[in-house]
Design a protein around this motif. Structure first.
Motif, PDB file in Angstrom:
ATOM      1  N   ALA A  68      13.559 -25.610 -33.372  1.00  0.00           N
ATOM      2  CA  ALA A  68      13.883 -26.351 -32.079  1.00  0.00           C
ATOM      3  C   ALA A  68      13.632 -27.645 -32.159  1.00  0.00           C
ATOM      4  O   ALA A  68      12.374 -28.023 -32.405  1.00  0.00           O
ATOM      5  N   HIS A  69      14.576 -28.404 -32.080  1.00  0.00           N
ATOM      6  CA  HIS A  69      14.299 -30.001 -32.237  1.00  0.00           C
ATOM      7  C   HIS A  69      14.048 -30.585 -30.826  1.00  0.00           C
ATOM      8  O   HIS A  69      14.720 -31.383 -30.201  1.00  0.00           O
ATOM      9  N   GLY A  70      12.789 -30.313 -30.492  1.00  0.00           N
ATOM     10  CA  GLY A  70      12.188 -30.603 -29.408  1.00  0.00           C
ATOM     11  C   GLY A  70      12.363 -29.867 -27.833  1.00  0.00           C
ATOM     12  O   GLY A  70      13.236 -28.787 -28.297  1.00  0.00           O
ATOM     13  N   PHE A  71      11.676 -29.965 -27.129  1.00  0.00           N
ATOM     14  CA  PHE A  71      11.985 -28.996 -25.857  1.00  0.00           C
ATOM     15  C   PHE A  71      11.513 -29.751 -24.561  1.00  0.00           C
ATOM     16  O   PHE A  71      10.627 -30.686 -24.726  1.00  0.00           O
ATOM     17  N   THR A  72      11.772 -29.268 -23.649  1.00  0.00           N
ATOM     18  CA  THR A  72      11.383 -29.826 -22.010  1.00  0.00           C
ATOM     19  C   THR A  72      10.333 -28.651 -21.648  1.00  0.00           C
ATOM     20  O   THR A  72      10.959 -27.593 -21.379  1.00  0.00           O
ATOM     21  N   PHE A  73       9.147 -29.002 -21.279  1.00  0.00           N
ATOM     22  CA  PHE A  73       8.215 -28.192 -20.664  1.00  0.00           C
ATOM     23  C   PHE A  73       8.141 -28.493 -19.130  1.00  0.00           C
ATOM     24  O   PHE A  73       7.743 -29.780 -18.919  1.00  0.00           O
ATOM     25  N   ARG A  74       8.231 -27.620 -18.287  1.00  0.00           N
ATOM     26  CA  ARG A  74       8.112 -27.693 -16.798  1.00  0.00           C
ATOM     27  C   ARG A  74       6.948 -26.980 -16.395  1.00  0.00           C
ATOM     28  O   ARG A  74       6.708 -25.924 -16.664  1.00  0.00           O
ATOM     29  N   ILE A  75       6.424 -27.762 -15.180  1.00  0.00           N
ATOM     30  CA  ILE A  75       5.278 -27.043 -14.348  1.00  0.00           C
ATOM     31  C   ILE A  75       5.514 -27.456 -13.047  1.00  0.00           C
ATOM     32  O   ILE A  75       6.061 -28.352 -12.698  1.00  0.00           O
ATOM     33  N   ARG A  76       5.495 -26.413 -12.334  1.00  0.00           N
ATOM     34  CA  ARG A  76       5.556 -26.432 -10.820  1.00  0.00           C
ATOM     35  C   ARG A  76       4.458 -25.818 -10.108  1.00  0.00           C
ATOM     36  O   ARG A  76       3.990 -24.879 -10.565  1.00  0.00           O
ATOM     37  N   LEU A  77       4.114 -26.471  -9.152  1.00  0.00           N
ATOM     38  CA  LEU A  77       2.731 -25.900  -8.237  1.00  0.00           C
ATOM     39  C   LEU A  77       3.213 -25.988  -6.946  1.00  0.00           C
ATOM     40  O   LEU A  77       3.892 -26.815  -6.229  1.00  0.00           O
ATOM     41  N   THR A  78       2.435 -25.024  -6.241  1.00  0.00           N
ATOM     42  CA  THR A  78       2.550 -24.863  -4.681  1.00  0.00           C
ATOM     43  C   THR A  78       1.781 -25.776  -4.121  1.00  0.00           C
ATOM     44  O   THR A  78       1.221 -26.625  -4.553  1.00  0.00           O
ATOM     45  N   ARG A  79       2.049 -25.785  -2.930  1.00  0.00           N
ATOM     46  CA  ARG A  79       1.331 -27.108  -1.930  1.00  0.00           C
ATOM     47  C   ARG A  79      -0.044 -27.263  -1.967  1.00  0.00           C
ATOM     48  O   ARG A  79      -0.589 -28.303  -1.597  1.00  0.00           O
ATOM     49  N   GLY A  80      -0.696 -26.351  -2.286  1.00  0.00           N
ATOM     50  CA  GLY A  80      -2.120 -26.308  -2.302  1.00  0.00           C
ATOM     51  C   GLY A  80      -2.720 -26.720  -3.427  1.00  0.00           C
ATOM     52  O   GLY A  80      -4.004 -26.636  -3.851  1.00  0.00           O
ATOM     53  N   LEU A  81      -1.700 -27.063  -4.547  1.00  0.00           N
ATOM     54  CA  LEU A  81      -2.289 -27.610  -5.854  1.00  0.00           C
ATOM     55  C   LEU A  81      -1.703 -28.964  -6.271  1.00  0.00           C
ATOM     56  O   LEU A  81      -0.819 -29.388  -5.550  1.00  0.00           O
ATOM     57  N   ASP A  82      -2.382 -29.488  -7.342  1.00  0.00           N
ATOM     58  CA  ASP A  82      -1.708 -30.940  -7.552  1.00  0.00           C
ATOM     59  C   ASP A  82      -2.033 -31.432  -9.020  1.00  0.00           C
ATOM     60  O   ASP A  82      -3.094 -30.563  -9.446  1.00  0.00           O
ATOM     61  N   ARG A 121      -2.527 -28.498 -16.479  1.00  0.00           N
ATOM     62  CA  ARG A 121      -3.969 -28.954 -15.949  1.00  0.00           C
ATOM     63  C   ARG A 121      -3.297 -29.285 -14.494  1.00  0.00           C
ATOM     64  O   ARG A 121      -2.454 -29.813 -14.184  1.00  0.00           O
ATOM     65  N   PHE A 122      -4.104 -28.476 -13.389  1.00  0.00           N
ATOM     66  CA  PHE A 122      -3.938 -28.807 -11.980  1.00  0.00           C
ATOM     67  C   PHE A 122      -5.142 -28.621 -11.254  1.00  0.00           C
ATOM     68  O   PHE A 122      -6.432 -27.996 -11.860  1.00  0.00           O
ATOM     69  N   LYS A 123      -5.189 -29.248 -10.105  1.00  0.00           N
ATOM     70  CA  LYS A 123      -6.368 -29.115  -9.406  1.00  0.00           C
ATOM     71  C   LYS A 123      -6.221 -28.343  -8.058  1.00  0.00           C
ATOM     72  O   LYS A 123      -5.263 -28.366  -7.603  1.00  0.00           O
ATOM     73  N   ALA A 124      -7.269 -27.768  -7.390  1.00  0.00           N
ATOM     74  CA  ALA A 124      -7.009 -27.066  -6.200  1.00  0.00           C
ATOM     75  C   ALA A 124      -7.484 -28.233  -5.107  1.00  0.00           C
ATOM     76  O   ALA A 124      -8.467 -28.863  -4.973  1.00  0.00           O
ATOM     77  N   LEU A 125      -6.501 -28.244  -4.099  1.00  0.00           N
ATOM     78  CA  LEU A 125      -6.619 -29.280  -2.907  1.00  0.00           C
ATOM     79  C   LEU A 125      -7.406 -28.576  -1.872  1.00  0.00           C
ATOM     80  O   LEU A 125      -7.672 -27.305  -1.834  1.00  0.00           O
ATOM     81  N   PRO A 126      -8.029 -29.283  -0.825  1.00  0.00           N
ATOM     82  CA  PRO A 126      -8.791 -28.602   0.250  1.00  0.00           C
ATOM     83  C   PRO A 126      -8.130 -27.618   0.845  1.00  0.00           C
ATOM     84  O   PRO A 126      -8.742 -26.546   1.277  1.00  0.00           O
ATOM     85  N   LYS A 127      -6.724 -27.282   1.033  1.00  0.00           N
ATOM     86  CA  LYS A 127      -5.874 -26.538   1.551  1.00  0.00           C
ATOM     87  C   LYS A 127      -5.626 -25.614   0.872  1.00  0.00           C
ATOM     88  O   LYS A 127      -4.459 -24.480   1.143  1.00  0.00           O
ATOM     89  N   ALA A 128      -5.994 -25.421  -0.314  1.00  0.00           N
ATOM     90  CA  ALA A 128      -5.397 -24.254  -1.283  1.00  0.00           C
ATOM     91  C   ALA A 128      -5.803 -23.019  -0.859  1.00  0.00           C
ATOM     92  O   ALA A 128      -7.021 -22.804  -0.411  1.00  0.00           O
ATOM     93  N   LEU A 129      -4.899 -21.947  -1.213  1.00  0.00           N
ATOM     94  CA  LEU A 129      -5.393 -20.731  -0.772  1.00  0.00           C
ATOM     95  C   LEU A 129      -4.340 -19.575  -1.760  1.00  0.00           C
ATOM     96  O   LEU A 129      -5.033 -19.333  -2.552  1.00  0.00           O
ATOM     97  N   MET A 130      -3.494 -19.489  -1.268  1.00  0.00           N
ATOM     98  CA  MET A 130      -2.374 -18.243  -2.015  1.00  0.00           C
ATOM     99  C   MET A 130      -1.657 -19.111  -2.921  1.00  0.00           C
ATOM    100  O   MET A 130      -0.685 -19.866  -2.028  1.00  0.00           O
ATOM    101  N   GLU A 131      -1.618 -19.266  -3.907  1.00  0.00           N
ATOM    102  CA  GLU A 131      -1.086 -20.467  -4.913  1.00  0.00           C
ATOM    103  C   GLU A 131      -0.178 -19.795  -5.723  1.00  0.00           C
ATOM    104  O   GLU A 131      -0.495 -18.545  -6.095  1.00  0.00           O
TER     105      GLU A 131
END
Length: 424
Positions: A68-82, A121-131
């Motif tokens: 594999a000559h390189g690759f794209t790594f994707r991360i997505r987080l719901t709104r209570g994470l950043d 790596r991600f952090k939980a925001l103050p409104k984090a709950l069901m993520e």
């Protein structure tokens, strides 16, 4: 051979991703063609507190027959994470449904049988709950385009936090045969935002229509409720409804208002219905640790239509003239809020003959007697407040891996549902 990747940042997941989405359409190689086959290991589960940073790594392994000559790594987080920080080589954006995304280009060559590590790596925001977190690549290393498989995974997690849902009722008044509007409100006092990521038991408000009234106009997001869930699309005439937002999302500090138009029966008395925090299947949400504010009432005060001398239905019949020492007494009772109301009729002066006095109904002033004989006041309005006791009622995310519940909420939008925030 094992080489290390530069740290990547996590990104917020798009709501509704993964619902009914097919698994990746992986390019099929001919028997004589070599191709890479990248596989990503699973992240360990966690329940981060708001403010905490999740810092783990996954392994990307090439189980194919070509490099594999390189690759794209994707991360997505719901709104209570950043993302706690941005990493070089990654492009960050916010996509639909407040989902934050990181697309990271990795130029490392991964030979067949070799692996590299990729931090998440991600952090939980103050409104984090069901993520939820999506992470990975595609089997060939290109940007993921479909659902989930061994190359692109999803982790659902519940933050170590709560959300306080509360019910709010309303008060309306009208005469027999008239129509009134009452609003049932579901409010989220936070701190967590709410969308059930695992399963179909979405947060909702159960509404029991006041007895003596009929729901003639019903919000499109409110379905008739049966024993343990919705029984069909929105429709008038039922005794109990369950109301839930169409996107199954309630942000922190958000109000959801559901307006019902009720027709009051001709023989109705003061009455009330009930609104209760629930789920679409009638279960109290486990994340809500404060049951004290889960129930409120829809009060309907019926004006007019009272029986003679009783001051029924809020028609205020007070007084009745009297001879010396005589008195007339109006009705007394309790309103749907539990307040004792009503009072004595005024003590009349020397009575003269008179007729009956009515106020919004047929409440006839009581007769009074004294030394001068019987008399009634021609101008008296019977009873003081005349509110009777209530008689009760008759009946009553981002990335979502599981199908969001069959709430069967549809039908004609007879009454608009308002969505608002407190502005906090």
């Amino acid at each position: 051979m094992r080489s290390a990747l530069r740290p990547t940042a996590a990104c917020v997941a798009a709501a509704a991703i993964g619902i009914g989405v097919p698994v990746f359409a992986v390019p099929v190689a001919h028997a004589d063609e070599a191709s890479p086959d990248l596989v990503v290991s699973a992240l360990p589960s966690a329940a981060p507190k708001p403010g905490e940073v999740y810092d783990r790594s996954v392994t990307v392994t090439n189980k194919g027959t070509a490099p594999a000559h390189g690759f794209t790594f994707r991360i997505r987080l719901t709104r209570g994470l950043d993302f706690p920080q941005h990493a070089d080589g990654c492009v960050y954006s916010t996509i639909a449904d407040q989902v934050r995304q990181a697309l990271c280009k990795v130029d490392t060559v991964i030979d067949p049988g070799a692996s590299v590590t990729a931090p998440v790596r991600f952090k939980a925001l103050p409104k984090a709950l069901m993520e939820a977190v999506e992470y990975g690549t595609s089997p060939t290393g290109e940007t993921p385009t479909g659902g989930f498989d061994d190359s692109y995974r999803r982790l659902a997690l519940t933050a170590d936090s709560t959300a306080d849902l509360l019910a709010q009722g309303d008060l309306a008044e009208g005469g027999p045969g008239s129509r009134v509007t009452v609003t049932a409100t579901l409010r989220n006092d936070g701190p967590g935002w709410i969308r059930q990521q695992e399963g179909d038991d979405q947060p909702a408000l159960k509404v029991r229509i006041p007895s003596g009234t009929v729901a003639v106009e019903v919000p499109a997001d409110c379905a008739p409720f049966g024993t343990d869930g919705p029984t069909g699309p929105s429709a008038p005439g039922h005794s109990t409804y369950v109301c839930a937002p169409a996107d199954h999302t309630i942000d922190a500090d958000q109000f959801l208002d559901y307006g019902f138009v009720l027709r009051i029966a001709k023989n109705a008395k003061d009455t009330r219905g009930e609104v209760t925090v629930s789920s679409v299947h009638g279960v109290r949400p486990a994340f809500d640790k404060n049951p004290a504010n889960d129930t409120a009432y829809l009060n309907v005060d019926v004006t007019g239509g009272g029986e003679p001398g009783t001051g029924t239905s809020g028609g205020t019949t007070t007084g009745g003239g009297s001879g010396a020492g005589g008195s007339g007494t109006g009705g007394r009772g309790n309103d749907p809020h539990g307040r004792t109301t009503g009072g004595s009729g005024a003590t009349g002066t020397t009575g003269t003959t008179g007729g009956t006095g009515t106020s919004g109904g047929t409440g006839t002033a009581g007769s009074a007697s004294g030394t001068a004989g019987s008399a009634s006041d021609t101008s008296g309005t019977a009873g003081s407040d005349g509110i009777l006791a209530a008689t009760g009622s008759d009946g009553m995310p981002l990335l979502a891996g599981a199908a969001v519940g069959a709430t069967a909420i549809g039908g004609l939008a007879l009454w608009a549902v308002r969505r608002r925030t407190t502005g906090k």
